[in-house]
Design an enzyme around this catalytic site. Structure first.
Site, PDB file in Angstrom:
ATOM      1  N   HIS A  52      38.419 -22.495 -15.962  1.00 25.13           N
ATOM      2  CA  HIS A  52      39.799 -22.239 -16.365  1.00 25.13           C
ATOM      3  C   HIS A  52      40.091 -20.746 -16.270  1.00 25.13           C
ATOM      4  CE1 HIS A  52      37.570 -21.501 -20.057  1.00 25.13           C
ATOM      5  NE2 HIS A  52      38.648 -21.114 -20.717  1.00 25.13           N
ATOM      6  N   ASP A 105      37.535 -14.567 -19.967  1.00 25.04           N
ATOM      7  CA  ASP A 105      36.082 -14.565 -20.157  1.00 25.04           C
ATOM      8  C   ASP A 105      35.376 -15.573 -19.245  1.00 25.04           C
ATOM      9  OD1 ASP A 105      37.329 -16.550 -21.720  1.00 25.04           O
ATOM     10  OD2 ASP A 105      35.742 -16.572 -23.224  1.00 25.04           O
TER      11      ASP A 105
HETATM   12 ZN   LIG Z   1      38.925 -20.598 -22.875  1.00 27.09          ZN
END
Ligand SMILES: [Zn+2]
Length: 301
Positions: free
Chosen positions: A60, A64
């Site tokens: 996604h 991070d």
């Molecule tokens: Zn996430």
């Protein structure tokens, strides 16, 4: 299968911890899964050649999990890459990366191919004679997929003693490994099962990060050899897990138990906790075979 965890902590890079990135070596493929900041440094630390990576799967578009990708793609150009690089990820990833390349006037001199995902149903997105890769739709704050990597059944293994006993010429070995029977000079037929052993059972690896606890996930990862499931929080912070659409160690273990997987690997820990051993302790109360991912750790499955 060989797994190298380059980073497995939530949110931000810190002095001693990296955000999510891992390398899965499976049936001669070297696959990069997520690409948080620090990925290039960790690849170098682990002596994993950049050029061996041809497929990258991004879960996604939270930073991070992919802020290391533009840098990685740029470095490939500086290293003189000429073969294709395939990037799988949510719709929008192509625009995000190409804008950065365009602004820096640094287009790749190798074919960079994006495969943008939009489906909320499981779909087969890559397949060759060695492996298959399917999406595992997850429920997170933005569109997210986990990925299921499966080895294909290999060739049969030659029973060397048996082929030598029958005096079979080496020229036939490949046919034998492909399952053929052999006709000897005297006309008798030797069935393939006398000349071979069964190939090793194909292995499977399911990567699931990030996601809220989802009961239905167990069906999608049923009986995989290894389930990597995020455990951002402990049960004491279950309310935060629900609010941020993450999972707890206990919930990850529940998915592993319901799916009857062989091994559960935990990761994506919040850095609020003093020791990641707490995650293992909690998960082990629900599911017996729990391993802890940690930056720099490698696993052979
Ligand atoms: Zn996430």
């Amino acid at each position: 299968m060989h797994l190298t965890v380059l980073g497995c902590y939530a949110a931000t890079p810190r002095t001693l911890t990296n955000p999510t990135s891992q390398v899965l070596e499976i049936n001669n493929h070297v696959i990069l899964i997520d690409c948080g900041e620090g990925t290039q440094v960790e690849l170098r630390r682990h002596k994993i050649k950049f050029s061996r990576i041809n497929h990258i799967f991004i879960s996604h578009l939270h930073g991070d999990h992919f802020f290391g990708l533009p840098g990685f793609i740029s470095t490939m150009r500086l290293l003189g890459r000429d073969k294709e690089l395939h990037v799988y990820g949510p719709k929008g990833i192509k625009g995000a990366i190409t804008l950065l390349l365009k602004l820096g006037d640094s287009w790749t001199n190798y074919p960079l191919l994006f495969h943008e995902l939009t489906s909320k149903e499981t779909e087969l997105i890559f397949e060759d004679d060695k492996i298959s890769v399917s999406t595992i739709p997850l429920d997170h704050r933005v569109y997210t997929n986990g990925y299921l990597f499966k080895e294909k059944l290999g060739k049969r293994k030659l029973n060397v003693a048996a082929v030598e006993k029958y005096g079979i010429d080496k020229a036939y070995y490949n046919n034998i490994k492909n399952g053929r029977d052999i006709t000897l000079d005297n006309g008798s037929i030797v069935p393939n099962k006398e000349l071979t052993y069964d190939p090793p059972k194909p292995k499977s690896y399911a990567f699931c990060s990030d996601t809220i606890y989802d009961e239905s996930l167990a069906d999608k990862v049923k009986e995989v050899d290894v389930l990597y499931h995020e455990s951002t929080f402990l049960d004491s912070e279950a309310h935060l897990a629900a609010k941020t659409k993450h999972a707890t160690a206990k919930q990850a273990a529940q998915v592993a138990k319901d799916a009857n997987v062989k091994t559960l690997v935990l990761g994506h820990y919040s850095t609020r906790y003093k020791s990641i051993e707490l995650f293992k302790e909690e998960a082990s109360t629900v599911f017996p075979n729990v391993l802890l991912a940690d930056d720099g750790k490698t696993f052979d499955f």
